[in-house]
Write a protein that holds these residues in place. Structure first.
Motif, mmCIF file in Angstrom:
data_model
loop_
_atom_site.group_PDB
_atom_site.id
_atom_site.type_symbol
_atom_site.label_atom_id
_atom_site.label_comp_id
_atom_site.label_asym_id
_atom_site.label_seq_id
_atom_site.Cartn_x
_atom_site.Cartn_y
_atom_site.Cartn_z
ATOM 1 N N ILE A 24 0.819 -1.216 0.000
ATOM 2 C CA ILE A 24 0.000 0.000 0.000
ATOM 3 C C ILE A 24 0.854 1.268 0.000
ATOM 4 C CG2 ILE A 24 -1.725 1.333 1.287
ATOM 5 C CD1 ILE A 24 -2.820 -1.310 2.348
ATOM 6 N N PHE A 25 1.897 1.285 0.849
ATOM 7 C CA PHE A 25 2.640 2.527 1.067
ATOM 8 C C PHE A 25 4.055 2.515 0.497
ATOM 9 C CE2 PHE A 25 -0.433 2.160 4.579
ATOM 10 C CZ PHE A 25 -1.164 3.325 4.368
ATOM 11 N N GLY A 26 4.483 1.383 -0.050
ATOM 12 C CA GLY A 26 5.802 1.321 -0.651
ATOM 13 C C GLY A 26 6.917 1.410 0.372
ATOM 14 N N LYS A 27 8.029 1.996 -0.036
ATOM 15 C CA LYS A 27 9.219 2.078 0.809
ATOM 16 C C LYS A 27 8.941 2.779 2.132
ATOM 17 C CE LYS A 27 12.502 4.795 -0.679
ATOM 18 N NZ LYS A 27 13.671 5.293 -1.439
ATOM 19 N N GLN A 28 8.124 3.832 2.107
ATOM 20 C CA GLN A 28 7.816 4.571 3.325
ATOM 21 C C GLN A 28 7.118 3.677 4.353
ATOM 22 O OE1 GLN A 28 7.201 5.667 0.249
ATOM 23 N NE2 GLN A 28 8.657 7.367 0.104
ATOM 24 N N GLY A 29 6.291 2.772 3.863
ATOM 25 C CA GLY A 29 5.607 1.852 4.766
ATOM 26 C C GLY A 29 6.573 0.958 5.528
ATOM 27 N N ASP A 211 9.851 -16.335 7.041
ATOM 28 C CA ASP A 211 9.623 -15.075 6.315
ATOM 29 C C ASP A 211 9.976 -15.149 4.831
ATOM 30 O OD1 ASP A 211 12.367 -14.679 5.888
ATOM 31 O OD2 ASP A 211 12.548 -13.023 7.277
ATOM 32 N N THR A 212 10.617 -16.246 4.384
ATOM 33 C CA THR A 212 11.094 -16.341 3.003
ATOM 34 C C THR A 212 9.996 -16.172 1.952
ATOM 35 O OG1 THR A 212 12.886 -17.796 3.737
ATOM 36 C CG2 THR A 212 12.419 -17.741 1.376
ATOM 37 N N PRO A 213 8.858 -16.867 2.049
ATOM 38 C CA PRO A 213 7.811 -16.682 1.024
ATOM 39 C C PRO A 213 7.327 -15.240 0.909
ATOM 40 C CG PRO A 213 7.328 -18.589 2.402
ATOM 41 C CD PRO A 213 8.442 -17.866 3.064
ATOM 42 N N PHE A 214 7.358 -14.521 2.024
ATOM 43 C CA PHE A 214 6.852 -13.151 2.013
ATOM 44 C C PHE A 214 7.826 -12.199 1.304
ATOM 45 C CE2 PHE A 214 4.817 -15.372 5.463
ATOM 46 C CZ PHE A 214 3.489 -15.014 5.300
ATOM 47 N N LEU A 215 9.106 -12.520 1.339
ATOM 48 C CA LEU A 215 10.064 -11.723 0.571
ATOM 49 C C LEU A 215 9.841 -11.928 -0.919
ATOM 50 C CD1 LEU A 215 12.475 -9.823 0.506
ATOM 51 C CD2 LEU A 215 13.983 -11.809 0.692
ATOM 52 N N TYR A 216 9.526 -13.163 -1.328
ATOM 53 C CA TYR A 216 9.220 -13.425 -2.736
ATOM 54 C C TYR A 216 7.977 -12.650 -3.174
ATOM 55 C CZ TYR A 216 12.662 -17.109 -3.623
ATOM 56 O OH TYR A 216 13.824 -17.790 -3.844
ATOM 57 N N ILE A 217 6.984 -12.580 -2.301
ATOM 58 C CA ILE A 217 5.769 -11.822 -2.622
ATOM 59 C C ILE A 217 6.095 -10.339 -2.748
ATOM 60 C CG2 ILE A 217 3.499 -11.096 -1.765
ATOM 61 C CD1 ILE A 217 3.339 -13.848 -0.357
ATOM 62 N N ALA A 218 6.856 -9.807 -1.787
ATOM 63 C CA ALA A 218 7.188 -8.388 -1.818
ATOM 64 C C ALA A 218 8.053 -8.034 -3.030
ATOM 65 C CB ALA A 218 7.928 -8.011 -0.515
ATOM 66 N N LYS A 219 8.851 -8.981 -3.479
ATOM 67 C CA LYS A 219 9.721 -8.759 -4.645
ATOM 68 C C LYS A 219 8.923 -8.374 -5.887
ATOM 69 C CE LYS A 219 13.572 -9.483 -7.190
ATOM 70 N NZ LYS A 219 14.840 -8.755 -7.070
ATOM 71 N N LYS A 220 7.681 -8.859 -5.954
ATOM 72 C CA LYS A 220 6.834 -8.603 -7.124
ATOM 73 C C LYS A 220 6.159 -7.233 -7.074
ATOM 74 C CE LYS A 220 5.825 -13.525 -7.680
ATOM 75 N NZ LYS A 220 4.752 -14.576 -7.724
ATOM 76 N N PHE A 221 6.172 -6.595 -5.900
ATOM 77 C CA PHE A 221 5.496 -5.310 -5.751
ATOM 78 C C PHE A 221 6.413 -4.170 -6.202
ATOM 79 C CE2 PHE A 221 3.107 -7.196 -1.869
ATOM 80 C CZ PHE A 221 2.274 -7.882 -2.713
ATOM 81 N N HIS A 222 5.817 -3.106 -6.726
ATOM 82 C CA HIS A 222 6.512 -1.846 -7.019
ATOM 83 C C HIS A 222 7.747 -2.049 -7.867
ATOM 84 C CE1 HIS A 222 3.826 -0.086 -4.073
ATOM 85 N NE2 HIS A 222 4.237 -0.949 -3.175
ATOM 86 N N ARG A 223 7.607 -2.804 -8.943
ATOM 87 C CA ARG A 223 8.736 -3.000 -9.841
ATOM 88 C C ARG A 223 9.069 -1.700 -10.562
ATOM 89 N NH1 ARG A 223 10.557 -8.021 -10.602
ATOM 90 N NH2 ARG A 223 9.295 -9.802 -9.955
#
Length: 223
Positions: A24-29, A211-223
């Protein structure tokens, strides 16, 4: 068994919240999350639970999310932003410690009901407070450094799990060692101290793996 199931659910909720705030908030979040998680972790650590036949503190999960957040920053935006986030978390933690120590010096009113509870939560022994602050700063800085090194050696996306697990699991070992040395060394017999140290790291090791799967999910955000 209830605690074990609830602990896993609690971990999944925490990591999900990290990915949501980033989505939702990107890097600031992530910067906000790191500041918040360092404070909440040091409140939750006052509660101990029985789990997997071990006595553990509750704050290990949300503390682990700070490492996930810095890994996301390191992966997506680089080491400079990750280091800035580490200092933000440290400043937030030390500010909370100072402000609450001053707040406890006020004489409570006759109808006050919160002072004793606040005293229990925030009257840290000096060694515990110093150990917590130094362990956070040393381990988080090391996590940022080693993640960048692993990214240089294993740059492909297929090695994302190596970068994440390698950096977090090693830095969490350093975190546990620094904290236990400062806070507890000399307070317990060597065998007991070593058991406390290994138990603390074992819980953090599990959190790091989750936490590993969640890093993969976050990797796809805000390319």
């Amino acid at each position: 068994m209830i605690n074990e199931v609830l602990w896993i659910v609690f971990a999944l909720v925490n990591f999900t919240m990290v990915t949501i705030i980033y989505r939702i908030f990107g890097k600031q979040g992530l910067f906000v999350w790191i500041g918040m998680s360092t404070v909440v972790a040091n409140i939750q650590v006052a509660k101990t639970i029985e789990m997997f036949g071990l006595t553990a503190t509750l704050g290990n999960i949300i503390y682990g999310t700070a490492f996930l957040a810095t890994d996301i920053l390191n992966e997506k935006y680089g080491k400079k932003d990750a280091k800035q986030a580490v200092w933000l978390g440290f400043f937030t933690l030390i500010s909370m410690t100072i402000m609450m120590q001053i707040a406890l010096q006020f004489t409570p009113g006759p109808d006050d009901f919160a002072h004793e509870a606040l005293t229990t939560l925030f009257s840290f022994l000096p060694r515990v407070a110093i150990g917590s602050l130094l362990a956070y700063l040393v381990s988080q800085y090391f996590d940022v450094w080693i993640y960048a090194k692993l990214k240089a050696v294993f740059p492909a996306d297929k090695w994302l799990w190596v970068r994440n697990n390698g950096s977090t699991m090693i830095s969490q070992l350093l975190d546990s060692l620094v904290f236990c040395l400062i806070a507890f060394y000399g307070k317990f017999p060597p065998a007991v101290w070593f058991e406390v140290f290994m138990t603390t790291y074992f819980i953090k090791f599990i959190v790091a793996a989750l936490d590993t799967p969640f890093l993969y999910i976050a990797k796809k955000f805000h390319r």
